[in-house]
Design a protein around this motif. Structure first.
Motif, PDB file in Angstrom:
ATOM      1  N   LEU B  72       0.838  -1.205   0.000  1.00 43.92           N
ATOM      2  CA  LEU B  72       0.000   0.000   0.000  1.00 43.92           C
ATOM      3  C   LEU B  72       0.874   1.256   0.000  1.00 43.92           C
ATOM      4  O   LEU B  72       0.588   2.226  -0.712  1.00 43.92           O
ATOM      5  N   LEU B  73       1.929   1.207   0.800  1.00 46.24           N
ATOM      6  CA  LEU B  73       2.844   2.358   0.862  1.00 46.24           C
ATOM      7  C   LEU B  73       3.477   2.607  -0.507  1.00 46.24           C
ATOM      8  O   LEU B  73       3.501   3.734  -1.009  1.00 46.24           O
ATOM      9  N   HIS B  74       3.988   1.530  -1.112  1.00 42.36           N
ATOM     10  CA  HIS B  74       4.572   1.671  -2.448  1.00 42.36           C
ATOM     11  C   HIS B  74       3.509   2.155  -3.424  1.00 42.36           C
ATOM     12  O   HIS B  74       3.780   2.984  -4.293  1.00 42.36           O
ATOM     13  N   GLY B  75       2.295   1.656  -3.245  1.00 38.19           N
ATOM     14  CA  GLY B  75       1.200   2.083  -4.097  1.00 38.19           C
ATOM     15  C   GLY B  75       0.882   3.553  -3.926  1.00 38.19           C
ATOM     16  O   GLY B  75       0.666   4.264  -4.904  1.00 38.19           O
ATOM     17  N   PHE B  76       0.893   4.016  -2.688  1.00 40.65           N
ATOM     18  CA  PHE B  76       0.592   5.431  -2.439  1.00 40.65           C
ATOM     19  C   PHE B  76       1.597   6.320  -3.173  1.00 40.65           C
ATOM     20  O   PHE B  76       1.228   7.275  -3.842  1.00 40.65           O
ATOM     21  N   PHE B  77       2.879   5.970  -3.064  1.00 41.49           N
ATOM     22  CA  PHE B  77       3.905   6.747  -3.775  1.00 41.49           C
ATOM     23  C   PHE B  77       3.704   6.661  -5.285  1.00 41.49           C
ATOM     24  O   PHE B  77       3.800   7.650  -5.998  1.00 41.49           O
ATOM     25  N   SER B  78       3.435   5.438  -5.759  1.00 43.69           N
ATOM     26  CA  SER B  78       3.449   5.216  -7.201  1.00 43.69           C
ATOM     27  C   SER B  78       2.140   5.608  -7.863  1.00 43.69           C
ATOM     28  O   SER B  78       2.134   6.021  -9.011  1.00 43.69           O
ATOM     29  N   ILE B  79       1.016   5.435  -7.146  1.00 37.11           N
ATOM     30  CA  ILE B  79      -0.282   5.682  -7.770  1.00 37.11           C
ATOM     31  C   ILE B  79      -0.754   7.099  -7.457  1.00 37.11           C
ATOM     32  O   ILE B  79      -1.021   7.883  -8.360  1.00 37.11           O
ATOM     33  N   THR B  80      -0.847   7.416  -6.178  1.00 41.92           N
ATOM     34  CA  THR B  80      -1.404   8.720  -5.806  1.00 41.92           C
ATOM     35  C   THR B  80      -0.412   9.855  -6.035  1.00 41.92           C
ATOM     36  O   THR B  80      -0.743  10.858  -6.648  1.00 41.92           O
ATOM     37  N   LEU B  81       0.817   9.667  -5.541  1.00 42.00           N
ATOM     38  CA  LEU B  81       1.795  10.737  -5.726  1.00 42.00           C
ATOM     39  C   LEU B  81       2.423  10.687  -7.113  1.00 42.00           C
ATOM     40  O   LEU B  81       2.962  11.677  -7.591  1.00 42.00           O
ATOM     41  N   GLY B  82       2.372   9.538  -7.737  1.00 37.95           N
ATOM     42  CA  GLY B  82       2.857   9.428  -9.109  1.00 37.95           C
ATOM     43  C   GLY B  82       4.338   9.681  -9.271  1.00 37.95           C
ATOM     44  O   GLY B  82       4.793  10.155 -10.306  1.00 37.95           O
ATOM     45  N   SER B  83       5.144   9.327  -8.245  1.00 40.20           N
ATOM     46  CA  SER B  83       6.585   9.543  -8.413  1.00 40.20           C
ATOM     47  C   SER B  83       7.232   8.302  -9.031  1.00 40.20           C
ATOM     48  O   SER B  83       6.615   7.244  -9.127  1.00 40.20           O
ATOM     49  N   ASN B  84       8.479   8.459  -9.406  1.00 39.21           N
ATOM     50  CA  ASN B  84       9.226   7.419 -10.123  1.00 39.21           C
ATOM     51  C   ASN B  84       9.189   6.074  -9.380  1.00 39.21           C
ATOM     52  O   ASN B  84       9.634   5.969  -8.241  1.00 39.21           O
TER      53      ASN B  84
END
Lengths: 388, 292
Positions: B72-84
């Motif tokens: 979920l944490l990795h998802g939050f960065f990758s999906i919601t924040l859209g970072s690399n």
């Protein structure tokens, strides 16, 4: 995104471009929050975290014993950061610093071994001849070991993250083979560590520090110049920005990726040369070499925080070299479990990524009256692409 | 020899379950290179839970939950924040390595429970891996949900236009994937090698990641690859079973890692690369921003 709370509207939007000071601020905040979070470990054993951090600073930056240690560790971290920075300029990930560090270290000790350093008494060996040879061997071995991942990436599109990690673990066991259980570099007395270098083959010191420290500062300048001002540096950057565009410009992918990894590996090899042949009290491949290899991952976060800038990496490396060493010192003093410096590394890394990502957003609180106007404007400009 | 094969399957279960998790999220367009970190966190927390409670069930539940949360944490960065996503994955790995080194250290040593039961010597979790592979294949290729999951990994804007929520699908994928990878981590730390030590996972997460790249995103090829690497790993531990007195035991330990690279190179034929390019989820690693 917009939410209205009691007549005020909170808007979160993606910034069109992130200014340099915003990223810098994000990094500083990330470091502060990480130190705060790791402070919890100190609170748990009943220590006052502010007091602990004061002691860490006193030890790492102000004490006669701690300061040289900090500088030596910072040099190691900084060189590891260069090993990350060069490939990352080309958009490639080198997490093979531990492997490249020990490739260099083994090669340097190999030269010493060939000259009979394991058996000959110190005075017989011509250091002025052998030490430069050891340096060349360390740089070459680091570069070659690094280049493997780069070449495979360029030529066969093999994922460099996996390759460098595999090479790390392979090297870990190769070192074990060399220094343990009758391996050729095994020390004469202690089991499970390498032989100690005779005095004449150690990296010379100047003003109380190994000369490799000063060389690293010069390297930072040279690397900056190389990346910014030379044709090769320009090619590396072009390739990093768009491999396809670089291809049209006649830049060979295999050559660029092999080159950046060889260069990265060279710096890592030099890091090994510095730490295991230059730092007083080491002068050998110690038993906990795996732990010291993993310490080079501080270079990863240093490179990322410095935004791939070798000069900016210097203060960051000094900070981490000091804080990590100081944390180890306090770990012993407070009888904490092993690895408080690694906990800091982990927390730092995730916080850094979080804050850098958050820096891309702006948060605005407005009176609801102005919201209506901005909404109309937003409704009209719907031309952004789905792919960021 | 037959012992070697059976224990190879126990190792294969770890590789396979973790790699299946990664496959699932990659199919939805999310690349997590930090498998090692997810496995370290869930394996260590599962180990601590099982050791302190004396219950395997608790260990596995904690591991599944940890994996899902880290996913979920990795998802939050990758999906919601859209970072690399590569940077995010690196962060997850370093977080896992750093935190578990400190938190796990006081629990260094064996788990101290009865060894995990087997079916007449046969490793249970290899069967679990087979079932998971089949279920994942069914889910992805035979169900409507699977179609939606795959569509957000191929062309998110088209998926969105046809009424699929890219964000919801990707979050579903990262949480499920995290739980699976977490299970893989727990199978390592509770069943395969229930002894905690510094950096105990020894790069298995990265080997599992490599497996996904080899597999052309086919769950059954993942299991086959896992068996190969499981066998290779066991052979490197007991080389004398097949090759007595060749190389020191340390050089053997380096072999699985070197052979992984060799396999990569051998597989990188023109044919394989074309197939790879054709099968690769089109939007893998590409952040998606909805037009609002």
């Amino acid at each position: 995104m917009r939410a209205v709370i009691g007549g005020y509207a909170i808007r979160i939007e993606r910034r069109a471009d992130v200014r340099w000071w915003q990223t810098a601020l994000a990094s500083v905040l990330a470091i502060l929050v990480s130190l705060f979070l790791v402070g919890i470990a100190f609170v748990r054993v009943g220590a006052d975290p502010l007091e602990v951090y004061r002691e860490i600073v006193n030890y790492a930056f102000l004490s006669q014993f701690g300061l040289p240690q900090t500088i030596n560790r910072a040099t190691y971290v900084l060189l590891a950061a260069f090993a990350i920075i060069v490939p990352l300029r080309a958009g490639l990930w080198n997490i093979g610093m531990p492997g490249q560090i020990f490739a260099g270290t083994l090669a340097a000790f190999g030269v010493a071994y060939a000259f009979g350093a394991k058996t000959a008494s110190a005075t017989e060996l011509p250091g002025a001849l052998v030490v430069p040879l050891m340096l060349v061997a360390a740089l070459a071995a680091g570069a070659v070991y690094g280049a493997i991942a780069g070449f495979l990436r360029g030529r066969f599109q093999v994922n460099e993250i996996v390759t460098t990690m595999m090479l790390n673990w392979a090297m870990l066991w190769i070192v074990a083979h060399m220094i343990r259980e009758g391996g050729p570099f095994m020390g004469r007395t202690a089991e499970g560590e390498g032989f100690t270098l005779p005095t004449s083959l150690r990296v010379p010191q100047a003003f109380g520090l190994p000369v490799t420290v000063y060389a690293t500062v010069i390297l930072a300048l040279l690397l900056t110049w190389f990346l910014a001002k030379t044709t090769l540096g320009y090619r590396i950057r072009t390739f990093g920005e768009s491999p396809r565009a670089a291809e049209y410009a006649g830049i060979d992918a295999t050559r660029v990726s092999t080159l950046v990894f060889a260069l990265g590996g060279l710096f890592a090899g030099f890091a090994g040369f510095h730490y295991f042949l230059g730092v007083p009290g080491v002068y050998k491949i110690p038993k906990n070499y795996g732990d010291l290899g993993d310490f080079s991952f501080y270079g990863l976060i240093t490179g990322l925080i410095a935004r791939n800038n070798p000069i900016a990496a210097i203060p960051v490396a000094i900070l981490f070299g000091g804080v990590s060493g100081g944390a180890r010192f306090m770990q012993g003093k407070l009888r904490l479990a092993f690895g408080i410096d690694y906990a800091l590394l982990g927390v730092l890394m995730i916080m850094m990524v979080a804050f850098q990502a958050l820096a891309q957003f702006s948060l605005r609180i407005e009176r609801a009256a102005t919201v209506a106007a901005t909404q109309v404007e937003r409704g009209e400009s719907r031309v952004e692409s789905p792919h960021h | 020899m037959s012992n070697l094969l059976i224990i190879s399957l126990a190792a294969a279960a770890v590789f396979a379950i973790a790699a299946l998790g990664e496959l699932l999220e990659q199919r939805a367009g999310i690349l997590n290179v930090g498998l090692e970190g997810v496995m370290l966190l869930s394996g260590t927390f599962g180990f601590i839970a099982a050791k302190t409670s004396g219950s395997y069930l608790e260990g596995f539940l904690v591991a599944l939950l940890t994996g899902a949360l880290v996913g979920l944490l990795h998802g939050f960065f990758s999906i919601t924040l859209g970072s690399n996503q590569v940077v995010n994955g690196m962060a997850i790995w370093i977080l896992g390595f750093g935190l578990t080194t400190y938190i796990g250290y006081p629990y260094t040593g064996p788990l101290g429970l009865q060894p995990f039961p087997t079916i007449a010597g046969f490793p249970v979790f290899f069967l679990v891996a087979l079932v998971l592979a089949a279920s994942l294949w069914f889910l992805l290729y035979k169900t409507h949900l699977g179609l939606k999951l795959r569509s957000v990994g191929e062309n998110p804007s088209v998926a969105e236009a046809s009424g699929v929520s890219v964000t919801a699908m990707r979050y579903l994928a990262v949480v499920l994937a995290g739980a699976l990878v977490g299970l893989g981590g727990a199978v390592y730390s509770l069943v395969y090698n229930p002894v905690w030590s510094y950096n105990y996972l020894q790069g298995w997460g990265f080997i599992a990641l490599a497996l996904v790249f080899f597999s052309l995103w086919n769950p059954f090829l993942i299991v086959a690859g896992a068996v190969f690497f499981g066998f290779l790993w066991q052979l490197s531990l007991y080389p004398e079973l097949l090759f007595p007195n060749v190389f020191s035991r340390y050089i053997w330990r380096a072999m699985p890692f070197l052979i992984t690279i060799v396999v990569f190179v051998i597989l990188s034929t023109r044919w394989f690369r074309l197939r790879w390019g054709a099968t690769k989820p089109e939007a893998l690693g590409v952040p998606y921003q909805r037009e609002s």
